[in-house]
Design an enzyme around this catalytic site. Structure first.
Site, PDB file in Angstrom:
ATOM      1  N   ASP A  48     -34.698  -8.717  10.259  1.00  0.00           N
ATOM      2  CA  ASP A  48     -36.076  -8.481  10.686  1.00  0.00           C
ATOM      3  C   ASP A  48     -36.579  -9.716  11.430  1.00  0.00           C
ATOM      4  O   ASP A  48     -36.994 -10.699  10.820  1.00  0.00           O
ATOM      5  CB  ASP A  48     -36.960  -8.198   9.479  1.00  0.00           C
ATOM      6  CG  ASP A  48     -38.390  -7.831   9.846  1.00  0.00           C
ATOM      7  OD1 ASP A  48     -38.717  -7.842  11.051  1.00  0.00           O
ATOM      8  OD2 ASP A  48     -39.174  -7.530   8.930  1.00  0.00           O
TER       9      ASP A  48
ATOM     10  N   HIS B 287     -44.207  -0.789  10.322  1.00  0.00           N
ATOM     11  CA  HIS B 287     -43.322  -1.928  10.586  1.00  0.00           C
ATOM     12  C   HIS B 287     -41.877  -1.463  10.691  1.00  0.00           C
ATOM     13  O   HIS B 287     -41.465  -0.526  10.011  1.00  0.00           O
ATOM     14  CB  HIS B 287     -43.456  -2.981   9.483  1.00  0.00           C
ATOM     15  CG  HIS B 287     -42.585  -4.178   9.698  1.00  0.00           C
ATOM     16  ND1 HIS B 287     -42.724  -5.001  10.795  1.00  0.00           N
ATOM     17  CD2 HIS B 287     -41.532  -4.672   8.989  1.00  0.00           C
ATOM     18  CE1 HIS B 287     -41.814  -5.964  10.738  1.00  0.00           C
ATOM     19  NE2 HIS B 287     -41.076  -5.776   9.666  1.00  0.00           N
TER      20      HIS B 287
ATOM     21  N   CYS C 186     -43.611  -6.397  16.204  1.00  0.00           N
ATOM     22  CA  CYS C 186     -42.392  -6.029  15.478  1.00  0.00           C
ATOM     23  C   CYS C 186     -41.491  -5.064  16.224  1.00  0.00           C
ATOM     24  O   CYS C 186     -40.276  -5.256  16.270  1.00  0.00           O
ATOM     25  CB  CYS C 186     -42.738  -5.492  14.099  1.00  0.00           C
ATOM     26  SG  CYS C 186     -43.414  -3.821  14.048  1.00  0.00           S
TER      27      CYS C 186
END
Length: 273
Positions: free
Chosen positions: A129, A114, A77
């Site tokens: 995202d 995250h 991520c």
């Protein structure tokens, strides 16, 4: 171009656009954001191979671009979303970094591990995202509650679980599945450096003990976790089978588009065993 917090000046924009196969408008609009988001996910897989091999995960723009763009590898991520942040910075978007606690169906309180982005377009906020992995959204999500969103065959919604705490969910066959919960507290690259160190090195992190490679699209998700390769479709159908160590480099190349050199292929085979 002046130096910025998010490193847009250090980005080789043409190389990035070539990597994701995008040749459309670069005006900082919602249509451009949607297109870049989709193309990024189509082209660059989610993977933690460097972590499994015990290597550091640098988050500066030059290193991240060298890996995800130059070497045509994937990342997890922080790598994905920091590279995407540099792209948005270069194109002139107004955005803020956010951080969340991953749920993945579990209500236990977990650490903040995250990264995602809050993008302001014409006074409306959108969540971008490109780094969540297999269950993540394919397009930006409006930062408002009360509506279901369809991305290909997948369904998402956003709820305000308590004042100031937002929960992103996706619909599974047996009901809503919690993905991650976040607040709107701004985060910065220095914050992600700390989160990244924990996530990429701590023995209790889900990314240190086993291989996790994912690719999601509008009609199918493919995930390799440990030795199990899973294929999932929106109607709940799919397949699962184990990947022997000797077949791993071929699976990485053919299923996920990750080409490893001979030495890395041998190392990852050994680790897979």
């Amino acid at each position: 171009m002046s130096e910025s917090l998010w490193g847009g000046a250090e980005l080789d924009l043409d190389a990035y656009l070539g990597r994701i196969g995008y040749d459309g408008s670069l005006r900082p609009t919602l249509d451009t954001l949607r297109a870049l988001h989709r193309r990024h996910l189509d082209a660059i897989p989610f993977e933690n191979l460097e972590i499994v091999l015990g290597r550091p995960v640098p988050l500066d723009v030059v290193s991240t671009q060298a890996k995800l763009v130059g070497q045509r590898r994937g990342g997890y991520c922080f790598e994905h979303n920091l590279l995407f942040a540099a792209v948005l910075d270069r194109l002139g978007y107004s955005f803020t970094g956010l951080a969340s606690r991953v749920r993945m169906g579990v209500r236990q309180l977990r650490a903040t591990t995250h990264m995602l982005l809050r993008v302001d377009i014409a006074g409306e906020d959108w969540l971008a995202d490109v780094g969540f992995g297999g269950d993540g959204p394919l397009e930006p999500i409006p930062l408002r509650t009360g509506s279901e969103l369809r991305h290909g065959g997948w369904t998402f919604d956003l709820v305000e679980e308590e004042p100031g705490v937002f929960l992103l969910r996706t619909r599974h066959q047996d009901g809503w599945f919690d993905l991650h919960a976040f607040t709107l507290e701004p985060r910065y690259p220095v914050d992600y450096g700390l989160f990244n160190y924990y996530t990429s090195t701590h023995p209790r992190s889900p990314f240190t003990p086993r291989i996790i490679v994912q690719r999601n699209g509008p009609d199918v998700r493919r995930t390799l976790v440990g030795q199990e390769l899973r294929t999932e479709r929106p109607d709940g159908s799919g397949q699962r089978h184990d990947v022997p160590a000797d077949e791993l480099p071929d699976v990485l190349a053919k299923v996920f588009g990750i080409e490893l050199g001979a030495q890395d292929a041998e190392s990852i085979r050994d680790r897979h065993r």
